[in-house]
Design a protein around this motif. Structure first.
Motif, PDB file in Angstrom:
ATOM      1  N   GLU A  74       0.824  -1.212   0.000  1.00 15.27           N
ATOM      2  CA  GLU A  74       0.000   0.000   0.000  1.00 15.27           C
ATOM      3  C   GLU A  74       0.856   1.260   0.000  1.00 15.27           C
ATOM      4  O   GLU A  74       0.545   2.215  -0.718  1.00 15.27           O
ATOM      5  CB  GLU A  74      -0.944   0.001   1.198  1.00 15.27           C
ATOM      6  CG  GLU A  74      -2.061  -1.016   1.083  1.00 15.27           C
ATOM      7  CD  GLU A  74      -2.953  -1.048   2.311  1.00 15.27           C
ATOM      8  OE1 GLU A  74      -2.970  -0.068   3.088  1.00 15.27           O
ATOM      9  OE2 GLU A  74      -3.640  -2.066   2.495  1.00 15.27           O
ATOM     10  N   GLN A  75       1.915   1.285   0.804  1.00 13.96           N
ATOM     11  CA  GLN A  75       2.793   2.455   0.833  1.00 13.96           C
ATOM     12  C   GLN A  75       3.466   2.657  -0.521  1.00 13.96           C
ATOM     13  O   GLN A  75       3.534   3.779  -1.016  1.00 13.96           O
ATOM     14  CB  GLN A  75       3.865   2.296   1.922  1.00 13.96           C
ATOM     15  CG  GLN A  75       3.359   2.437   3.318  1.00 13.96           C
ATOM     16  CD  GLN A  75       3.150   3.882   3.705  1.00 13.96           C
ATOM     17  OE1 GLN A  75       4.028   4.717   3.529  1.00 13.96           O
ATOM     18  NE2 GLN A  75       1.983   4.186   4.217  1.00 13.96           N
ATOM     19  N   GLN A  77       2.377   1.608  -3.407  1.00 10.98           N
ATOM     20  CA  GLN A  77       1.357   2.027  -4.378  1.00 10.98           C
ATOM     21  C   GLN A  77       1.034   3.504  -4.220  1.00 10.98           C
ATOM     22  O   GLN A  77       0.827   4.210  -5.205  1.00 10.98           O
ATOM     23  CB  GLN A  77       0.096   1.171  -4.248  1.00 10.98           C
ATOM     24  CG  GLN A  77      -0.872   1.388  -5.395  1.00 10.98           C
ATOM     25  CD  GLN A  77      -0.243   1.107  -6.757  1.00 10.98           C
ATOM     26  OE1 GLN A  77       0.338   0.060  -6.974  1.00 10.98           O
ATOM     27  NE2 GLN A  77      -0.354   2.060  -7.663  1.00 10.98           N
ATOM     28  N   GLN A  78       1.006   3.991  -2.995  1.00  3.00           N
ATOM     29  CA  GLN A  78       0.747   5.411  -2.755  1.00  3.00           C
ATOM     30  C   GLN A  78       1.849   6.260  -3.398  1.00  3.00           C
ATOM     31  O   GLN A  78       1.565   7.269  -4.046  1.00  3.00           O
ATOM     32  CB  GLN A  78       0.653   5.684  -1.255  1.00  3.00           C
ATOM     33  CG  GLN A  78       0.199   7.085  -0.931  1.00  3.00           C
ATOM     34  CD  GLN A  78       0.052   7.315   0.564  1.00  3.00           C
ATOM     35  OE1 GLN A  78       0.358   6.462   1.390  1.00  3.00           O
ATOM     36  NE2 GLN A  78      -0.408   8.500   0.923  1.00  3.00           N
ATOM     37  N   ASP A  81       1.298   6.163  -7.126  1.00  2.00           N
ATOM     38  CA  ASP A  81       0.126   6.947  -7.521  1.00  2.00           C
ATOM     39  C   ASP A  81       0.444   8.441  -7.546  1.00  2.00           C
ATOM     40  O   ASP A  81       0.050   9.148  -8.481  1.00  2.00           O
ATOM     41  CB  ASP A  81      -1.052   6.679  -6.577  1.00  2.00           C
ATOM     42  CG  ASP A  81      -1.654   5.291  -6.748  1.00  2.00           C
ATOM     43  OD1 ASP A  81      -1.342   4.603  -7.754  1.00  2.00           O
ATOM     44  OD2 ASP A  81      -2.426   4.875  -5.854  1.00  2.00           O
ATOM     45  N   GLN A 104       3.792  17.147  -1.840  1.00  2.00           N
ATOM     46  CA  GLN A 104       3.346  15.807  -1.436  1.00  2.00           C
ATOM     47  C   GLN A 104       4.447  14.776  -1.656  1.00  2.00           C
ATOM     48  O   GLN A 104       4.647  13.888  -0.829  1.00  2.00           O
ATOM     49  CB  GLN A 104       2.125  15.370  -2.245  1.00  2.00           C
ATOM     50  CG  GLN A 104       0.826  15.848  -1.724  1.00  2.00           C
ATOM     51  CD  GLN A 104      -0.324  15.262  -2.551  1.00  2.00           C
ATOM     52  OE1 GLN A 104      -0.132  14.541  -3.520  1.00  2.00           O
ATOM     53  NE2 GLN A 104      -1.543  15.590  -2.152  1.00  2.00           N
ATOM     54  N   LEU A 108       5.848  12.492   1.247  1.00  2.00           N
ATOM     55  CA  LEU A 108       5.578  11.063   1.127  1.00  2.00           C
ATOM     56  C   LEU A 108       6.858  10.248   1.043  1.00  2.00           C
ATOM     57  O   LEU A 108       6.993   9.223   1.720  1.00  2.00           O
ATOM     58  CB  LEU A 108       4.695  10.798  -0.096  1.00  2.00           C
ATOM     59  CG  LEU A 108       4.249   9.356  -0.297  1.00  2.00           C
ATOM     60  CD1 LEU A 108       3.470   8.843   0.906  1.00  2.00           C
ATOM     61  CD2 LEU A 108       3.409   9.252  -1.574  1.00  2.00           C
TER      62      LEU A 108
END
Length: 166
Positions: A74-75, A77-78, A81, A104, A108
């Protein structure tokens, strides 16, 4: 010639399966496991054995990113994205969106790098600030370049990545 290491008859998925297993191991176990795989395969498939033996042990930063890609999808993929949105904003020349996405991106990548360091620490590996910088550069490269994103997503990195023009 059946014992020719360059023999094309080896199924690429066989090599990919072995590589996936090896690059998912703790870093210290990579070389002994690779050599054991190659030795075991030598009698049955010399071509595959040679390809397995040629797999390179990942650099520490690459291994940390591989660990992140395998344990925190998930991290990753973030990150990817936000990278896709950033590339799209660049293509459309949206200055406002680019500024926001750049902010961002920085936040991130710093946060995900910390997550990667924690995963490595949980696996008993200390990540120095220099290695963390390489991890962050690899994540940034994945945001900037789709091919780098695919490489990070694979969990099979051998060396850290870098992008120019960020």
């Amino acid at each position: 010639m059946p014992d020719d290491p360059t023999d094309e008859s080896t199924d690429p998925s066989d090599l990919l399966a072995v590589a996936d297993e090896l690059y998912g191991l703790p870093l210290a176990e990579f070389t002994p496991a690779r050599d054991a795989h190659a030795k075991r395969l030598k009698g049955d498939d010399a071509g595959l054995a040679a390809q397995v033996k040629a797999l390179r042990k990942p650099a520490l930063a690459a291994w940390v990113v591989d660990l992140l890609a395998r344990r925190d999808v998930e991290q990753v993929q973030q990150v990817l994205d936000v990278g896709a949105a950033l590339r799209e904003a660049q293509a459309s020349m949206s200055a406002t969106e680019l500024r926001e996405l750049t902010r961002q991106r920085r936040q991130l990548t710093a946060a995900v790098t910390q997550r990667a360091r924690a995963l490595a620490s949980d696996a008993g590996v200390r990540v120095t600030p220099a290695v963390a910088d390489q991890v962050e550069a690899t994540l940034t490269a994945a945001m900037v370049d789709e091919r780098c994103a695919q490489a990070v997503r694979s969990g099979l990195l051998v060396t850290p990545l870098a992008a120019t023009g960020v």
